[in-house]
Design an enzyme around this catalytic site. Structure first.
Site, PDB file in Angstrom:
ATOM      1  N   LYS A  91       0.818  -1.212   0.000  1.00 54.44           N
ATOM      2  CA  LYS A  91       0.000   0.000   0.000  1.00 54.44           C
ATOM      3  C   LYS A  91       0.864   1.281   0.000  1.00 54.44           C
ATOM      4  O   LYS A  91       2.063   1.208   0.206  1.00 54.44           O
ATOM      5  CB  LYS A  91      -0.969  -0.028   1.177  1.00 54.44           C
ATOM      6  CG  LYS A  91      -1.859  -1.280   1.193  1.00 54.44           C
ATOM      7  CD  LYS A  91      -2.865  -1.328   0.046  1.00 54.44           C
ATOM      8  CE  LYS A  91      -3.375  -2.693  -0.279  1.00 54.44           C
ATOM      9  NZ  LYS A  91      -4.507  -3.179   0.469  1.00 54.44           N
TER      10      LYS A  91
HETATM   11  C1  LIG Z   1      -5.547  -4.232   0.956  1.00 51.17           C
HETATM   12  C2  LIG Z   1      -6.966  -3.905   0.949  1.00 51.17           C
HETATM   13  C3  LIG Z   1      -7.773  -4.069   2.083  1.00 51.17           C
HETATM   14  C4  LIG Z   1      -7.300  -4.767   3.331  1.00 51.17           C
HETATM   15  O1  LIG Z   1      -6.194  -4.166   3.910  1.00 51.17           O
HETATM   16  P1  LIG Z   1      -5.432  -4.943   5.097  1.00 51.17           P
HETATM   17  O2  LIG Z   1      -4.639  -3.841   5.765  1.00 51.17           O
HETATM   18  O3  LIG Z   1      -4.548  -5.960   4.451  1.00 51.17           O
HETATM   19  O4  LIG Z   1      -6.440  -5.526   5.992  1.00 51.17           O
HETATM   20  C5  LIG Z   1      -9.090  -3.641   2.038  1.00 51.17           C
HETATM   21  N1  LIG Z   1      -9.599  -3.105   0.922  1.00 51.17           N
HETATM   22  C6  LIG Z   1      -8.860  -2.936  -0.203  1.00 51.17           C
HETATM   23  C7  LIG Z   1      -9.497  -2.311  -1.405  1.00 51.17           C
HETATM   24  C8  LIG Z   1      -7.533  -3.363  -0.237  1.00 51.17           C
HETATM   25  O5  LIG Z   1      -6.825  -3.257  -1.364  1.00 51.17           O
END
Ligand SMILES: *Cc1c(COP(=O)(O)O)cnc(C)c1O
Length: 374
Positions: A180
């Site tokens: 991310k």
């Molecule tokens: C990565 C992601 C999540 C979940 O994030 P985590 O921190 O891994 O729980 C939720 N929604 C979207 C659109 C994502 O890409």
């Protein structure tokens, strides 16, 4: 091999974590609180509550929003499993609404047709870091008295009509997973302007233990606490928060670098017959988390394989949730239900887009894609 989305970590993150390791306090403490304060200031939110993932953030946000068994929550099928899983886990029904072909975000014009007396909330997902049409979503929320919980897992640093994602008057959840825009290894953040919600989120993330009790009984020391409700174990740690503190000042630089890569790809593919390049709407600032290229001729699997052979890792965002066996079995969703999401999914390929991707790699990716789609 050119990786798909490696974390951008340097000496700063390493020394900040080592400092925490040497401090004697590893779990959630003042480093986490410092990270929350700085994060809130960065996005312009009144409150930021750190959790162990965006998934936990969405789950707790639904709970404090009062989502109960039998309720319906509207979201996009063009998202990661977590967005809808948390709704299901609370006994509520994830009601999918199709996306639009231009932004790959929830199409607000289609939302109204899916609202029933059981609909309680909408979870707009800012696909690839491009904010949804929040003005239209706000109108729907107001008209039908729905809560809005933004899935901003991709959208840290993005803004909608000049307003940073996370600063609005609802609940917004961010992800600090490794791929991310900002990473803490694993982690997440919930932002809100509502102090009461923020306090309940802080209590729920750590067993349901109330912090006010500590303050009231200050004279007797820190051993006293009160359990107000059965909470969860969804806090982050100072080790993770330390990585976030080191990343935050670099975030705008990361975004600027991804924007340059996004524009370089778009320029390079502008005249290529076999592809459709992604667009960004004029009233938003994207975080450029993904570069989703669409292949017109649908030989996507072969292109992914050939790129792999050339040392280029790619990905696909997303396999629509209504095509997943679980959502078909649990809710009766079927292929054909959301034609726009399927249309995009069949053609989409995500190319590497991250700050440390160098010119030579970018050239190699562009040349390889051009050769393969010709
Ligand atoms: C990565 C992601 C999540 C979940 O994030 P985590 O921190 O891994 O729980 C939720 N929604 C979207 C659109 C994502 O890409």
């Amino acid at each position: 091999m050119i990786a798909f989305a490696p974390p951008c970590i340097d000496q700063k993150e390493i020394s900040t974590v080592v400092r925490v390791l040497k401090s004697g306090w590893l779990t959630m403490g003042h480093v986490t609180h410092d990270f929350e304060d700085r994060f809130a200031r960065y996005v312009g939110a009144k409150h930021a509550v750190a959790v162990n993932s965006c998934t936990s953030g969405l789950f707790l946000s639904l709970i404090v929003s009062g989502i109960k068994p039998g309720d319906e929550v509207i979201t996009s099928p063009f998202t990661f499993a977590a967005t809808a899983n948390v709704v299901h886990q609370l006994g509520a029904k994830p009601v999918f609404v199709d996306i639009d072909r231009e932004t790959f975000n929830l199409d607000p014009r289609k939302v109204a047709t899916k609202i029933t007396s059981r609909t309680k909330a909408i979870i707009p997902v800012h696909y690839g870091g491009q904010p949804c049409d929040l003005c239209a979503i706000d109108h729907l929320a107001k008209d039908y008295k729905l809560l809005v919980i933004e899935d901003a897992a991709h959208a840290l640093g993005a803004s909608y009509e000049g307003q940073k994602i996370g600063s609005r008057n609802n609940l917004t959840c961010f992800s600090f997973y490794v791929t991310k825009p900002l990473t803490t290894g694993e982690g997440g953040m919930i932002t809100t302007s509502d102090e009461k919600l923020a306090m309940r989120l802080r209590t729920l993330r750590l067993h349901g233990i109330s912090h006010d009790a500590w303050k009231r009984y200050d004279g007797t020391g820190h051993w006293y606490y009160e359990l107000r409700e059965a909470g969860f174990k969804m806090n982050t740690t100072d080790l993770n928060a330390a990585i976030g503190l080191a990343q935050l000042p670099k975030l705008d630089g990361f975004t600027a670098r991804r924007e340059r890569l996004f524009k370089a790809y778009n320029e390079a593919f502008a005249d290529v017959e076999g592809v459709i390049t992604p667009t960004v709407r004029p009233n938003v600032q994207s975080s450029y988390h993904l570069y989703p290229l669409l292949l017109k001729k649908k030989k996507r699997a072969a292109v992914i394989h050939a790129l792999q052979q050339k040392g280029i890792a790619t990905s696909v965002h997303f396999i629509p949730l209504h095509l997943q066996p679980f959502y078909q079995q649990a809710y009766g969703y079927r292929k054909g239900d959301f034609p726009e999401a399927e249309w995009v999914y069949e053609r989409e390929i995500s190319l590497p887009i991250y700050p440390q991707l160098d010119k030579k790699s970018l050239r190699h990716i562009i040349d390889s894609v051009k050769e393969l789609v010709a």
